[in-house]
Design a protein around this motif. Structure first.
Motif, PDB file in Angstrom:
ATOM      1  N   THR A  17       0.831  -1.213   0.000  1.00 52.06           N
ATOM      2  CA  THR A  17       0.000   0.000   0.000  1.00 52.06           C
ATOM      3  C   THR A  17       0.861   1.257   0.000  1.00 52.06           C
ATOM      4  O   THR A  17       0.537   2.245  -0.683  1.00 52.06           O
ATOM      5  CB  THR A  17      -0.939  -0.011   1.220  1.00 52.06           C
ATOM      6  N   ALA A  18       1.963   1.230   0.731  1.00 51.69           N
ATOM      7  CA  ALA A  18       2.878   2.380   0.730  1.00 51.69           C
ATOM      8  C   ALA A  18       3.468   2.587  -0.659  1.00 51.69           C
ATOM      9  O   ALA A  18       3.673   3.732  -1.104  1.00 51.69           O
ATOM     10  CB  ALA A  18       3.997   2.162   1.753  1.00 51.69           C
ATOM     11  N   ARG A  21       0.893   4.239  -2.801  1.00 57.92           N
ATOM     12  CA  ARG A  21       0.782   5.643  -2.429  1.00 57.92           C
ATOM     13  C   ARG A  21       1.937   6.452  -2.999  1.00 57.92           C
ATOM     14  O   ARG A  21       1.762   7.581  -3.468  1.00 57.92           O
ATOM     15  CB  ARG A  21       0.746   5.769  -0.899  1.00 57.92           C
ATOM     16  N   ASP A  27      -4.001   6.816  -1.050  1.00 60.21           N
ATOM     17  CA  ASP A  27      -3.974   5.800   0.004  1.00 60.21           C
ATOM     18  C   ASP A  27      -5.143   4.859  -0.243  1.00 60.21           C
ATOM     19  O   ASP A  27      -6.310   5.246  -0.125  1.00 60.21           O
ATOM     20  CB  ASP A  27      -4.113   6.467   1.373  1.00 60.21           C
ATOM     21  N   THR A  28      -4.847   3.600  -0.578  1.00 63.03           N
ATOM     22  CA  THR A  28      -5.913   2.654  -0.922  1.00 63.03           C
ATOM     23  C   THR A  28      -6.547   1.989   0.287  1.00 63.03           C
ATOM     24  O   THR A  28      -7.522   1.246   0.145  1.00 63.03           O
ATOM     25  CB  THR A  28      -5.369   1.559  -1.870  1.00 63.03           C
ATOM     26  N   ASP A  29      -5.992   2.204   1.483  1.00 61.89           N
ATOM     27  CA  ASP A  29      -6.636   1.699   2.702  1.00 61.89           C
ATOM     28  C   ASP A  29      -7.760   2.650   3.083  1.00 61.89           C
ATOM     29  O   ASP A  29      -7.516   3.772   3.552  1.00 61.89           O
ATOM     30  CB  ASP A  29      -5.629   1.595   3.854  1.00 61.89           C
ATOM     31  N   LYS A  35      -6.852   1.311   8.825  1.00 59.52           N
ATOM     32  CA  LYS A  35      -6.047   2.421   9.358  1.00 59.52           C
ATOM     33  C   LYS A  35      -5.516   2.068  10.748  1.00 59.52           C
ATOM     34  O   LYS A  35      -4.355   2.321  11.071  1.00 59.52           O
ATOM     35  CB  LYS A  35      -6.893   3.697   9.440  1.00 59.52           C
ATOM     36  N   SER A  40      -3.754  -3.965   5.000  1.00 56.03           N
ATOM     37  CA  SER A  40      -4.887  -3.983   4.077  1.00 56.03           C
ATOM     38  C   SER A  40      -5.740  -5.211   4.349  1.00 56.03           C
ATOM     39  O   SER A  40      -5.227  -6.306   4.547  1.00 56.03           O
ATOM     40  CB  SER A  40      -4.398  -4.004   2.620  1.00 56.03           C
TER      41      SER A  40
END
Length: 640
Positions: A17-18, A21, A27-29, A35, A40
């Motif tokens: 995910t980072a 981003r 941010d796909t979360d 969070k 994820s």
């Protein structure tokens, strides 16, 4: 490649995910739990502008073993994968399982991304890279480039973007021809708009206003609006991430695993024929009828694997099988799937769908079944069409053959034409459509019809033939009336039979009585002629002639069909010549006087009111007379 879907894969907390981003700024979360936990859980989505100008969609998948089913829901749409390996940990269990899944789904293009390089020394990084290359040997990603990046410092991100852009140009585009198919990976509602589904359009084109069908639920809807990369569009093409606003559907009617498709282009099934690979890494052999979790597209279904040529599969082997599913799903020939063990949940194999709509359960250990599946999997278009038609039970249009074979319409037309030239298929055209049927089935039908008609003509020699609709409903229920009529006309053209508006007969058959029956008919006609305008009832006539009830009914229908008798009213029949005489007398009287009454007709024909009234009502229907009060005036037929 015009459109591109990029997916991530890799172990939990390896920086997928980072990385997304860092590439996209998104941010796909999106879930609160994601969070809070820093991992994820659900699929995440973003769009990426590549240096060359094209725009790609990114699907970020969860890496935790508990959420493998969510990863599988996204992986089926990947054109290119970023296999993420954290430099501080190297290859981990979910790295291996994700690579197994990519291998089973045959995701051919990818980049191995070593993340978190800012946390390790150079010599350690070299060891991790070497481990990664060894890990990839013999897999679909064996030749994939390995890039080192840090989402924190930005190191290597620009090189990664350029490499993605380069590989995008080498990736084969998805097919935009044919019917649309969008496996649903997310469902939600928007106030004022209603239900929205998202997914990767794996085939075809969707347009605003199109009618679509949600399978396997069988719900018909309309595309109210479309979005690609967050922007409204009128048309979405294969290979794009698409959000579809569906009209008239409630949120609970659609779910992940549903498929948005063209109306009547996909049919749900409770079983599929497959070619199955059991992974080398599988912990144990797979026994016949083992219960598994079956993943196809975005769907997860429980089912049992029926092995067709053995009692159990050893790890690393291939076998033909049929999966009996506990819930319906829709598939197409050539779709890739993954199976996981029921418990514990581990990825153990996968392969290719050979037949998404097998007509029956297969008998095990049958060479002909295995041979047919091999043809189904690897045969030429002509072999596939021939196999489909031979195994069928009716006439098929190219669209139906496409559903059953996985071929494109143009391939089907070419293959079918080849079969027709070789005499292995028949082409029947009508009603603006072209149908195909196997010559074997056509000949079988022809022989069966000939035998049936021969028996029928022997039993009912006075009938013009087998009633057409009765013949269809008894012997050809798989064909509707229109298609059955086309088949009969083709057989008539081939000289096999004769078709009338109501009946079917052998080509040389002529309905008619035997010499003995001719004498009976002459006797009945003579008796009716003598009674003239005071005819006895048919029941009385047939009894006096010594006829049984069944033959009397046959004879009556024959004489009505030949025109020797004319039905005037219920249970009232006039001889043709007698009726012609009555017509002439009534017509002449109307010409002379301009009108006539029932009583006058009674006296004119020397009959009774019992016969005069229904006779005049018959003439009314024939437009010879026209009733006005208690009188009859000349009708249109007489006036003309």
């Amino acid at each position: 490649m015009k459109h591109l879907i990029i997916g991530t894969a890799g172990h939990v907390d390896h920086g997928k995910t980072a990385l997304v981003r860092a590439l996209t700024g998104i941010d796909t979360d999106r879930l609160k739990e994601e969070k809070e936990r820093g991992i994820s859980i659900e699929l995440g989505f973003a769009s990426l502008q590549l240096p060359g100008g094209r725009r790609a969609g990114i699907v970020d998948v969860p890496g935790h073993e508990r959420f493998i089913k969510n990863m599988l829901a996204g992986a089926g749409g990947f054109d290119l994968v970023l296999l993420v390996i954290a430099a501080d940990e190297g290859v981990m269990p979910q790295t291996r399982e994700h690579l197994d899944i990519l291998q089973l789904l045959q995701v051919q293009k990818g980049i191995v991304v070593l993340t978190k390089t800012d946390l390790v020394e150079d010599d350690w990084l070299e060891l991790v890279e070497e481990e990664a290359r060894d890990f990839l040997k013999g897999t679909v990603l064996e030749d994939a480039p390995v890039l080192k990046v840090s989402a924190v410092t930005g190191q290597g991100i620009r090189d990664l973007l350029e490499k993605i852009d380069q590989l995008a140009g080498q990736t084969v585009s998805r097919v935009s021809s044919g019917s649309p198919r969008l496996p649903v990976d997310r469902v939600f509602t928007i106030t004022g708009f209603g239900t929205v589904v998202t997914g990767t359009l794996v085939a075809g084109v969707l347009r605003v206003g199109d009618s679509v069908e949600i399978q396997p639920q069988g719900l018909v809807s309309r595309v109210r609006s479309l979005q690609v990369h967050g922007e409204k569009v009128e048309v979405a093409e294969a290979g794009q991430r698409v959000a579809v606003n569906l009209a008239g559907l409630e949120l609970e009617q659609v779910e992940r695993g549903s498929v948005v498709a063209g109306v009547k282009t996909l049919t749900p099934a409770n079983r599929v024929d497959i070619h199955l690979l059991l992974l080398d890494s599988a912990a144990r052999p797979l026994k016949n009828r083992t219960r598994v979790r079956f993943y196809l597209g975005t769907s997860e279904t429980l089912g049992r694997v029926v092995l067709l040529d053995r009692e159990e599969m050893e790890p690393g082997t291939l076998a033909y099988a049929q999966v009996e599913l506990e819930e319906q799903l829709v598939a197409a020939k050539g779709d890739r799937f993954v199976i996981r063990s029921y418990s514990p949940m581990e990825t153990i194999g996968g392969g290719t769908v050979i037949d998404p709509l097998p007509r029956r359960k297969h008998k095990r250990f049958r060479s002909e079944v295995l041979s047919a599946l091999a043809t189904r999997e690897r045969g030429t278009p002509a072999e596939l069409v021939d196999q489909f038609l031979t195994a069928g039970s009716g006439l098929h249009i190219p669209g139906e053959i496409a559903t059953g074979t996985g071929l494109k319409d143009e391939e089907i037309v070419e293959a079918a034409s080849e079969l027709v030239k070789e005499g292995r298929a028949k082409m029947i055209s009508g009603d603006g459509k072209t149908y195909y049927v196997s010559s074997v089935i056509y000949q079988r039908w022809s022989a069966a019809l000939a035998q049936l008609l021969e028996t029928y003509h022997r039993d009912f020699p006075l009938r013009e033939g087998y009633p057409r609709e009765d013949l269809r409903s008894r012997k050809f229920q798989v064909l509707n009336s229109r298609v059955f009529q086309m088949l009969l006309l083709e057989m008539e053209k081939d000289g096999l039979l004769r078709v009338t508006p109501q009946a079917v007969a052998l080509q040389g058959f002529a309905a008619g009585p035997s010499p003995q029956q001719e004498k009976l008919i002459s006797r009945i006609k003579h008796e009716l002629e003598e009674f003239a305008f005071l005819p006895p009832s048919w029941n009385g006539l047939s009894r006096s002639a010594g006829l049984d009830e069944v033959f009397a009914a046959e004879l009556l229908q024959y004489m009505l069909r030949t025109g020797d008798l004319v039905k005037i009213a219920e249970e009232l029949y006039f001889l043709k010549d007698v009726l012609a005489s009555a017509r002439q007398k009534v017509s002449q009287s109307l010409r002379d006087k301009g009108e006539i009454t029932v009583a006058e007709v009674r006296d004119l024909l020397q009959t009774s009111r019992k016969f005069a009234l229904p006779l005049l009502e018959y003439f009314d229907r024939e437009k010879l007379t026209r009733r006005v009060g208690d009188k009859r005036l000349p009708g249109r037929a007489l006036e003309n």
